[in-house]
Scaffold this motif. Structure first.
Motif, mmCIF file in Angstrom:
data_model
loop_
_atom_site.group_PDB
_atom_site.id
_atom_site.type_symbol
_atom_site.label_atom_id
_atom_site.label_comp_id
_atom_site.label_asym_id
_atom_site.label_seq_id
_atom_site.Cartn_x
_atom_site.Cartn_y
_atom_site.Cartn_z
ATOM 1 N N SER A 162 0.826 -1.212 0.000
ATOM 2 C CA SER A 162 0.000 0.000 0.000
ATOM 3 C C SER A 162 0.855 1.255 0.000
ATOM 4 O O SER A 162 0.576 2.207 -0.736
ATOM 5 C CB SER A 162 -0.937 0.003 1.205
ATOM 6 N N SER A 163 1.896 1.261 0.816
ATOM 7 C CA SER A 163 2.781 2.420 0.911
ATOM 8 C C SER A 163 3.477 2.686 -0.420
ATOM 9 O O SER A 163 3.505 3.825 -0.905
ATOM 10 C CB SER A 163 3.806 2.174 2.013
ATOM 11 N N GLN A 164 4.044 1.642 -1.010
ATOM 12 C CA GLN A 164 4.739 1.796 -2.283
ATOM 13 C C GLN A 164 3.773 2.179 -3.397
ATOM 14 O O GLN A 164 4.064 3.032 -4.232
ATOM 15 C CB GLN A 164 5.471 0.496 -2.631
ATOM 16 N N PHE A 165 2.607 1.571 -3.418
ATOM 17 C CA PHE A 165 1.605 1.859 -4.439
ATOM 18 C C PHE A 165 1.164 3.317 -4.362
ATOM 19 O O PHE A 165 1.097 4.009 -5.373
ATOM 20 C CB PHE A 165 0.406 0.921 -4.264
ATOM 21 N N LYS A 166 0.879 3.785 -3.144
ATOM 22 C CA LYS A 166 0.418 5.162 -2.978
ATOM 23 C C LYS A 166 1.516 6.150 -3.349
ATOM 24 O O LYS A 166 1.252 7.188 -3.960
ATOM 25 C CB LYS A 166 -0.051 5.407 -1.552
ATOM 26 N N LYS A 167 2.760 5.823 -3.030
ATOM 27 C CA LYS A 167 3.889 6.700 -3.366
ATOM 28 C C LYS A 167 4.007 6.886 -4.878
ATOM 29 O O LYS A 167 4.311 7.965 -5.358
ATOM 30 C CB LYS A 167 5.183 6.106 -2.803
ATOM 31 N N HIS A 168 3.729 5.836 -5.637
ATOM 32 C CA HIS A 168 3.910 5.891 -7.096
ATOM 33 C C HIS A 168 2.665 6.293 -7.873
ATOM 34 O O HIS A 168 2.772 6.787 -8.988
ATOM 35 C CB HIS A 168 4.446 4.549 -7.609
#
Length: 191
Positions: A162-168
């Motif tokens: 979720s963190s990586q997805f939201k960052k990108h």
């Protein structure tokens, strides 16, 4: 003799290249992701008229022939990353760097430096982009839960995904799934 082809990233790409070869009457030994193996069928070089026709028809489909060794290595690294994503769930905790080194058969430090210089991003950044696109694909098809997607793509947790997805993307995976907007996906050969 082998010819290396840029942007051949899936089985449909291989099929398209085979169709081009057959349409222009070029015999080949095999077509794999990123390469056409002509073996000794045409000697050390394709006939110039067939070479030009092959380049022209491949470019019309979004492919291009790689002539220099650096370009071939970059393409091999990208294909190794794609292959790693497909096997990440069963990779027995092998690292991306180990997979790339064993696939390309060169030291990872050299490959990493070359990739960064040529592409302007690190292999890890490229891999994250690939993995995010795979997450998008799996979310759009709605066949797996977000937890299953995280496990399938080797994330340590749903929170990490979720963190990586939201960052990108600027969106949470759940919100992205509700939008079902395939136009926000990128073609793998454009990464």
């Amino acid at each position: 003799m082998k010819v290396y082809v840029k942007n051949m990233v899936c089985d449909r790409c291989s099929l398209a290249v085979r169709n081009v070869l057959e349409s222009i009457g070029l015999n080949y030994a095999s077509v794999e992701l990123g390469e056409i193996d002509f073996a000794k069928i045409h000697g050390d070089q394709l006939p110039s008229n067939k070479q030009g026709l092959l380049e022209q028809q491949l470019e019309a489909l979004g492919f291009s022939i790689l002539s220099d060794q650096k370009s071939q290595l970059i393409e091999a690294i990208k294909l190794a990353c794609l292959e790693y994503i497909d096997t990440i769930e069963s990779s027995n905790n092998s690292k991306l760097s180990s997979h790339i080194s064993s696939t390309v058969k060169l030291e990872y430090n050299y490959l990493s430096h070359l990739f960064s210089v040529v592409e302007g991003i690190t292999i890890e950044q490229y891999f994250i982009r690939l993995r995010i696109e795979k997450v998008k694909e799996l979310l759009v098809y709605n066949e797996m839960t977000i937890k299953e997607v995280a496990f399938h793509l080797g994330y340590s947790s749903v929170a990490h995904l979720s963190s990586q997805f939201k960052k990108h993307t600027g969106l949470s995976p759940g919100h992205f799934r509700t939008l079902k907007n395939e136009k926000s996906r990128s073609s793998l050969d454009k990464l």
